[in-house]
Motif scaffolding. Structure first.
Motif, PDB file in Angstrom:
ATOM      1  N   PRO A   1      59.262  86.556 -30.415  1.00 50.06           N
ATOM      2  CA  PRO A   1      59.926  87.853 -30.450  1.00 50.06           C
ATOM      3  C   PRO A   1      61.217  87.884 -31.249  1.00 50.06           C
TER       4      PRO A   1
ATOM      5  N   SER B   1      53.683  97.310 -34.114  1.00 51.89           N
ATOM      6  CA  SER B   1      53.343  97.570 -32.713  1.00 51.89           C
ATOM      7  C   SER B   1      51.914  97.187 -32.389  1.00 51.89           C
TER       8      SER B   1
ATOM      9  N   TYR C   1      54.016  87.330 -24.480  1.00 53.11           N
ATOM     10  CA  TYR C   1      55.415  87.030 -24.740  1.00 53.11           C
ATOM     11  C   TYR C   1      55.695  85.545 -24.595  1.00 53.11           C
TER      12      TYR C   1
ATOM     13  N   GLN D   1      52.607  95.634 -25.254  1.00 53.20           N
ATOM     14  CA  GLN D   1      53.226  96.901 -25.627  1.00 53.20           C
ATOM     15  C   GLN D   1      52.112  97.833 -26.101  1.00 53.20           C
TER      16      GLN D   1
ATOM     17  N   TYR E   1      54.519  99.685 -21.197  1.00 52.80           N
ATOM     18  CA  TYR E   1      54.664  98.231 -21.189  1.00 52.80           C
ATOM     19  C   TYR E   1      53.978  97.628 -19.967  1.00 52.80           C
TER      20      TYR E   1
ATOM     21  N   MET F   1      64.733  90.879 -21.911  1.00 53.12           N
ATOM     22  CA  MET F   1      64.099  92.083 -22.442  1.00 53.12           C
ATOM     23  C   MET F   1      64.636  93.281 -21.674  1.00 53.12           C
TER      24      MET F   1
ATOM     25  N   LEU G   1      66.078  91.700 -26.203  1.00 47.66           N
ATOM     26  CA  LEU G   1      65.123  92.542 -26.920  1.00 47.66           C
ATOM     27  C   LEU G   1      65.128  93.951 -26.339  1.00 47.66           C
TER      28      LEU G   1
ATOM     29  N   TYR H   1      63.267  97.410 -25.860  1.00 43.71           N
ATOM     30  CA  TYR H   1      61.972  98.081 -25.877  1.00 43.71           C
ATOM     31  C   TYR H   1      62.149  99.501 -25.338  1.00 43.71           C
TER      32      TYR H   1
ATOM     33  N   SER I   1      58.984  98.954 -33.322  1.00 45.29           N
ATOM     34  CA  SER I   1      58.450  98.608 -32.012  1.00 45.29           C
ATOM     35  C   SER I   1      59.432  97.837 -31.142  1.00 45.29           C
ATOM     36  N   VAL I   2      60.423  97.193 -31.739  1.00 44.56           N
ATOM     37  CA  VAL I   2      61.377  96.409 -30.954  1.00 44.56           C
ATOM     38  C   VAL I   2      62.659  96.240 -31.761  1.00 44.56           C
ATOM     39  N   SER I   3      63.773  96.153 -31.053  1.00 39.38           N
ATOM     40  CA  SER I   3      65.063  95.865 -31.678  1.00 39.38           C
ATOM     41  C   SER I   3      65.782  94.862 -30.780  1.00 39.38           C
ATOM     42  N   THR I   4      67.041  94.635 -31.038  1.00 42.60           N
ATOM     43  CA  THR I   4      67.858  93.787 -30.173  1.00 42.60           C
ATOM     44  C   THR I   4      69.177  94.498 -29.891  1.00 42.60           C
TER      45      THR I   4
END
Length: 301
Positions: free
Chosen positions: A27, A34, A42, A58, A69, A188, A229, A231, A240-243
């Motif tokens: 990740p 996505s 994961y 996801q 999720y 997450m 992460l 979500y 689909s994902v960031s931080t």
């Protein structure tokens, strides 16, 4: 030199599991497609035992651009699982996946009372007896379990921490994977509409407040480790994902000071959500509007 490089490549350990056909992904790549994420489990770069416990999917509903999720503790004998923000139209898909993976769904939960789609939590309860619905007590809606900030939602040996993040609505919460040695790393955060990838939820209805949202994100989400992460419940641009670290640097709204943020939110000029008059009343009763046929019990912890 070429022969040596090739030998080194061939000697690298495989990332796939010999006991499962599931694709495992790392990740740390912030914007994986996505579709890849929806079919992946994961894990982390170190493939630690605690992270390997968590199966993660996801899933996407294209009409409302909603992410659902699925999380499960696959090392527990029962393989207990939970769904976050299920959509009524996709319940059959979600249940089918749960059964295919051999999981036992114990919770169907929402981050808030949605205005753009009807939740699938109530419908899931009718199809899988024993599943409990969850939503925040502050939402003033119906569910089997009404949660508050600081509570933990356990599934097997894993848990989610509840953080209150109001501002998009009064009852918004963010679910964060546990902060403990035996919990997955990196953490997450399932942020609902409070924090989106390079954006945030609107604040002009359902008790929304730009002041409250700004405070929520900065105090409850941006204080998490930067590699956490993100979500969200929705994405409209294909992310689909960031931080946390990314959003602290690049979110075009929440990197501003509060006055500038409030000015942005007051001038969005967004149209009235087309589903709000149907979705909100339904979601206040777990997605089931006819309580005489299908009562949904409201029970606090």
């Amino acid at each position: 030199m070429l022969r040596i490089s090739l030998l080194r490549f061939l000697s690298l350990p495989s990332r796939s599991s010999s006991s499962s056909s599931s694709l495992f992904f790392n990740p740390i790549s912030p914007h994986s497609h996505s579709q890849i994420m929806a079919t992946s489990a994961y894990t982390t770069s170190s493939d630690s035992a605690s992270s390997a416990k968590l199966l993660f999917r996801q899933l996407f509903e294209k009409e409302s651009s909603t992410y659902t999720y699925l999380l499960a503790d696959v090392c527990h004998p029962d393989k207990p699982a939970l769904l976050i923000d299920p959509v009524d139209k996709m319940v059959d898909r979600d249940i089918s996946l749960v059964k295919e993976l051999g999981l036992k769904l114990i919770y169907a939960m929402n981050t808030h009372v949605h205005a753009d789609h009807v939740t699938g939590t109530g419908l899931i309860k009718t199809k899988l007896p024993g599943v409990k619905s969850i939503i925040s007590k502050a939402s003033n809606s119906k569910a089997d379990r009404l949660i508050e900030a600081g509570e933990k939602i356990h599934f097997g040996d894993l848990f989610l921490e509840v953080r209150a993040t109001p501002g998009h609505t009064l009852g918004c919460v963010t679910y964060v994977t546990g902060d403990a040695p035996n919990q997955p790393q990196p953490r997450m955060a399932f942020t609902g509409d409070a924090l989106l990838i390079r954006g945030c939820g609107r604040t002009d209805f359902q008790g929304g407040s730009s002041h409250q949202l700004y405070k929520s994100v900065h105090s409850q989400i941006f204080t998490l480790p930067k590699n956490t992460l993100i979500y969200p419940a929705h994405d409209y641009k294909g992310f689909s994902v960031s931080t946390v670290g990314e959003e602290m640097l690049y979110n075009p709204r929440l990197t501003k000071d509060e006055e500038a943020f409030q000015n942005i939110m007051e001038n969005l000029k967004l149209s009235y959500p087309k589903m709000i008059d149907i979705a909100v009343p339904a979601n206040m009763v777990c997605g089931l509007q006819d309580l005489s046929e299908r009562p949904v019990e409201s029970v606090s912890n």
